[in-house]
Design a protein around this motif. Structure first.
Motif, PDB file in Angstrom:
ATOM      1  N   TYR A  71      17.116 113.340 -21.660  1.00  0.00           N
ATOM      2  CA  TYR A  71      18.426 112.735 -21.783  1.00  0.00           C
ATOM      3  C   TYR A  71      18.689 112.197 -22.953  1.00  0.00           C
ATOM      4  O   TYR A  71      20.242 112.672 -23.772  1.00  0.00           O
ATOM      5  CB  TYR A  71      19.103 112.546 -20.635  1.00  0.00           C
ATOM      6  N   LEU A  72      18.455 111.196 -23.579  1.00  0.00           N
ATOM      7  CA  LEU A  72      18.857 109.886 -23.816  1.00  0.00           C
ATOM      8  C   LEU A  72      18.052 110.627 -25.830  1.00  0.00           C
ATOM      9  O   LEU A  72      18.690 109.859 -26.376  1.00  0.00           O
ATOM     10  CB  LEU A  72      17.817 108.824 -23.612  1.00  0.00           C
ATOM     11  N   ASP A  73      17.160 111.215 -25.346  1.00  0.00           N
ATOM     12  CA  ASP A  73      16.689 111.977 -26.931  1.00  0.00           C
ATOM     13  C   ASP A  73      17.560 112.719 -27.435  1.00  0.00           C
ATOM     14  O   ASP A  73      16.890 114.000 -27.518  1.00  0.00           O
ATOM     15  CB  ASP A  73      14.849 112.084 -26.559  1.00  0.00           C
ATOM     16  N   VAL A  74      18.811 112.488 -27.608  1.00  0.00           N
ATOM     17  CA  VAL A  74      19.706 113.254 -28.364  1.00  0.00           C
ATOM     18  C   VAL A  74      19.527 113.779 -29.292  1.00  0.00           C
ATOM     19  O   VAL A  74      19.537 114.916 -30.287  1.00  0.00           O
ATOM     20  CB  VAL A  74      20.839 112.662 -28.556  1.00  0.00           C
ATOM     21  N   SER A  75      18.426 113.847 -30.103  1.00  0.00           N
ATOM     22  CA  SER A  75      17.924 113.929 -31.201  1.00  0.00           C
ATOM     23  C   SER A  75      16.619 115.161 -31.643  1.00  0.00           C
ATOM     24  O   SER A  75      16.240 116.103 -32.405  1.00  0.00           O
ATOM     25  CB  SER A  75      17.035 113.384 -32.582  1.00  0.00           C
ATOM     26  N   GLU A  76      16.222 114.764 -30.274  1.00  0.00           N
ATOM     27  CA  GLU A  76      15.560 115.652 -29.485  1.00  0.00           C
ATOM     28  C   GLU A  76      14.210 115.588 -30.375  1.00  0.00           C
ATOM     29  O   GLU A  76      13.424 116.944 -30.495  1.00  0.00           O
ATOM     30  CB  GLU A  76      15.331 116.774 -29.666  1.00  0.00           C
ATOM     31  N   ASP A  77      13.788 114.755 -30.524  1.00  0.00           N
ATOM     32  CA  ASP A  77      11.794 114.700 -31.967  1.00  0.00           C
ATOM     33  C   ASP A  77      10.772 113.635 -30.890  1.00  0.00           C
ATOM     34  O   ASP A  77       9.937 113.516 -31.438  1.00  0.00           O
ATOM     35  CB  ASP A  77      12.739 113.570 -32.708  1.00  0.00           C
ATOM     36  N   GLY A  78      11.102 113.884 -29.735  1.00  0.00           N
ATOM     37  CA  GLY A  78      10.127 113.312 -28.482  1.00  0.00           C
ATOM     38  C   GLY A  78       9.844 111.358 -28.765  1.00  0.00           C
ATOM     39  O   GLY A  78       9.258 110.674 -28.271  1.00  0.00           O
ATOM     40  N   GLN A  79      10.875 110.579 -29.432  1.00  0.00           N
ATOM     41  CA  GLN A  79      11.637 109.239 -29.117  1.00  0.00           C
ATOM     42  C   GLN A  79      12.544 109.117 -29.009  1.00  0.00           C
ATOM     43  O   GLN A  79      13.535 109.859 -29.872  1.00  0.00           O
ATOM     44  CB  GLN A  79      10.638 108.657 -30.171  1.00  0.00           C
ATOM     45  N   LEU A  80      12.755 107.440 -28.553  1.00  0.00           N
ATOM     46  CA  LEU A  80      13.916 106.861 -28.740  1.00  0.00           C
ATOM     47  C   LEU A  80      14.689 106.154 -29.673  1.00  0.00           C
ATOM     48  O   LEU A  80      13.029 105.321 -29.658  1.00  0.00           O
ATOM     49  CB  LEU A  80      14.205 106.382 -27.221  1.00  0.00           C
ATOM     50  N   SER A  81      15.363 106.635 -30.465  1.00  0.00           N
ATOM     51  CA  SER A  81      15.841 105.049 -31.753  1.00  0.00           C
ATOM     52  C   SER A  81      16.529 104.219 -31.127  1.00  0.00           C
ATOM     53  O   SER A  81      17.113 104.766 -29.846  1.00  0.00           O
ATOM     54  CB  SER A  81      16.599 106.170 -32.951  1.00  0.00           C
ATOM     55  N   ILE A  82      16.888 103.075 -31.483  1.00  0.00           N
ATOM     56  CA  ILE A  82      17.639 101.953 -31.001  1.00  0.00           C
ATOM     57  C   ILE A  82      18.618 102.613 -30.735  1.00  0.00           C
ATOM     58  O   ILE A  82      19.315 102.570 -29.385  1.00  0.00           O
ATOM     59  CB  ILE A  82      16.897 100.610 -32.311  1.00  0.00           C
ATOM     60  N   ASN A  83      19.511 103.897 -31.174  1.00  0.00           N
ATOM     61  CA  ASN A  83      21.034 104.122 -31.796  1.00  0.00           C
ATOM     62  C   ASN A  83      20.633 104.750 -30.329  1.00  0.00           C
ATOM     63  O   ASN A  83      21.615 104.210 -29.084  1.00  0.00           O
ATOM     64  CB  ASN A  83      21.409 104.427 -32.665  1.00  0.00           C
ATOM     65  N   GLU A  84      20.041 105.637 -29.689  1.00  0.00           N
ATOM     66  CA  GLU A  84      19.653 106.585 -28.914  1.00  0.00           C
ATOM     67  C   GLU A  84      19.623 105.113 -27.300  1.00  0.00           C
ATOM     68  O   GLU A  84      19.596 105.893 -27.224  1.00  0.00           O
ATOM     69  CB  GLU A  84      18.859 107.666 -28.558  1.00  0.00           C
ATOM     70  N   TYR A  85      19.176 104.737 -27.392  1.00  0.00           N
ATOM     71  CA  TYR A  85      18.627 104.132 -25.685  1.00  0.00           C
ATOM     72  C   TYR A  85      20.281 103.104 -26.344  1.00  0.00           C
ATOM     73  O   TYR A  85      20.634 103.162 -24.747  1.00  0.00           O
ATOM     74  CB  TYR A  85      17.109 102.945 -26.645  1.00  0.00           C
ATOM     75  N   THR A  86      20.861 102.135 -27.085  1.00  0.00           N
ATOM     76  CA  THR A  86      21.588 101.607 -26.500  1.00  0.00           C
ATOM     77  C   THR A  86      23.057 102.195 -26.379  1.00  0.00           C
ATOM     78  O   THR A  86      23.854 102.157 -25.297  1.00  0.00           O
ATOM     79  CB  THR A  86      21.552 100.951 -27.735  1.00  0.00           C
ATOM     80  N   SER A  87      23.304 103.757 -26.531  1.00  0.00           N
ATOM     81  CA  SER A  87      24.133 104.504 -26.842  1.00  0.00           C
ATOM     82  C   SER A  87      24.443 104.713 -25.167  1.00  0.00           C
ATOM     83  O   SER A  87      24.966 105.012 -24.823  1.00  0.00           O
ATOM     84  CB  SER A  87      24.195 106.191 -28.067  1.00  0.00           C
ATOM     85  N   GLY A  88      23.170 105.381 -25.206  1.00  0.00           N
ATOM     86  CA  GLY A  88      22.525 106.056 -23.745  1.00  0.00           C
ATOM     87  C   GLY A  88      22.964 104.874 -22.544  1.00  0.00           C
ATOM     88  O   GLY A  88      24.057 105.434 -21.510  1.00  0.00           O
ATOM     89  N   LEU A  89      22.274 103.498 -22.733  1.00  0.00           N
ATOM     90  CA  LEU A  89      22.838 102.887 -21.440  1.00  0.00           C
ATOM     91  C   LEU A  89      24.578 102.344 -21.624  1.00  0.00           C
ATOM     92  O   LEU A  89      24.772 102.250 -20.570  1.00  0.00           O
ATOM     93  CB  LEU A  89      21.869 101.691 -21.593  1.00  0.00           C
ATOM     94  N   LEU A  90      25.069 102.308 -22.855  1.00  0.00           N
ATOM     95  CA  LEU A  90      25.817 102.063 -22.420  1.00  0.00           C
ATOM     96  C   LEU A  90      26.592 103.083 -22.314  1.00  0.00           C
ATOM     97  O   LEU A  90      27.728 102.809 -21.303  1.00  0.00           O
ATOM     98  CB  LEU A  90      26.766 101.236 -24.060  1.00  0.00           C
ATOM     99  N   ALA A  91      27.099 104.413 -22.050  1.00  0.00           N
ATOM    100  CA  ALA A  91      27.418 105.576 -21.640  1.00  0.00           C
ATOM    101  C   ALA A  91      27.128 105.501 -19.819  1.00  0.00           C
ATOM    102  O   ALA A  91      27.613 106.131 -19.684  1.00  0.00           O
ATOM    103  CB  ALA A  91      26.568 106.804 -22.414  1.00  0.00           C
ATOM    104  N   TYR A  92      26.232 104.907 -19.968  1.00  0.00           N
ATOM    105  CA  TYR A  92      25.319 105.284 -18.476  1.00  0.00           C
ATOM    106  C   TYR A  92      26.766 104.289 -17.439  1.00  0.00           C
ATOM    107  O   TYR A  92      26.796 104.727 -16.325  1.00  0.00           O
ATOM    108  CB  TYR A  92      24.067 104.616 -18.448  1.00  0.00           C
ATOM    109  N   LEU A  93      27.319 102.936 -18.187  1.00  0.00           N
ATOM    110  CA  LEU A  93      28.535 102.262 -17.664  1.00  0.00           C
ATOM    111  C   LEU A  93      29.186 102.821 -16.760  1.00  0.00           C
ATOM    112  O   LEU A  93      29.820 103.012 -16.499  1.00  0.00           O
ATOM    113  CB  LEU A  93      28.221 101.121 -18.486  1.00  0.00           C
TER     114      LEU A  93
END
Length: 93
Positions: A71-93
């Motif tokens: 779900y967090l890996d929006v680029s679907e490249d098998g890894q989380l970038s800092i932007n994917e990680y922080t954006s996902g956690l912020l959206a979770y709120l």
């Protein structure tokens, strides 16, 4: 009674989550935590590194990790970038 409960935390986050200062601080905390989780130091989180974080905080049933990671890996490249990680956690709120 002075005790911090989960309902108090939820109400506080609900009030503050759209505040620009809160977002800035929250993103900074996420970025710092990302740095700790990125054991390889490559600037990305692998699914193994992401899973290690959950196991490390004592989550005994981490079956959700794979789907959460995808779900967090929006680029679907098998890894989380800092932007994917922080954006996902912020959206979770």
């Amino acid at each position: 009674n002075g005790l911090l409960t989960s309902s108090i935390i939820v109400a506080s986050i609900d009030e503050q989550r759209n505040d620009p200062e809160f977002k800035e601080t929250y993103v900074k905390v996420c970025e710092d935590f990302f740095g700790v989780l990125d054991v390889s130091g490559d600037g990305y989180l692998s699914e193994e590194e992401y899973n290690r974080a959950w196991v490390g905080i004592g989550v005994s049933d981490a079956n959700f990790v794979h789907s959460a990671f995808e779900y967090l890996d929006v680029s679907e490249d098998g890894q989380l970038s800092i932007n994917e990680y922080t954006s996902g956690l912020l959206a979770y709120l």
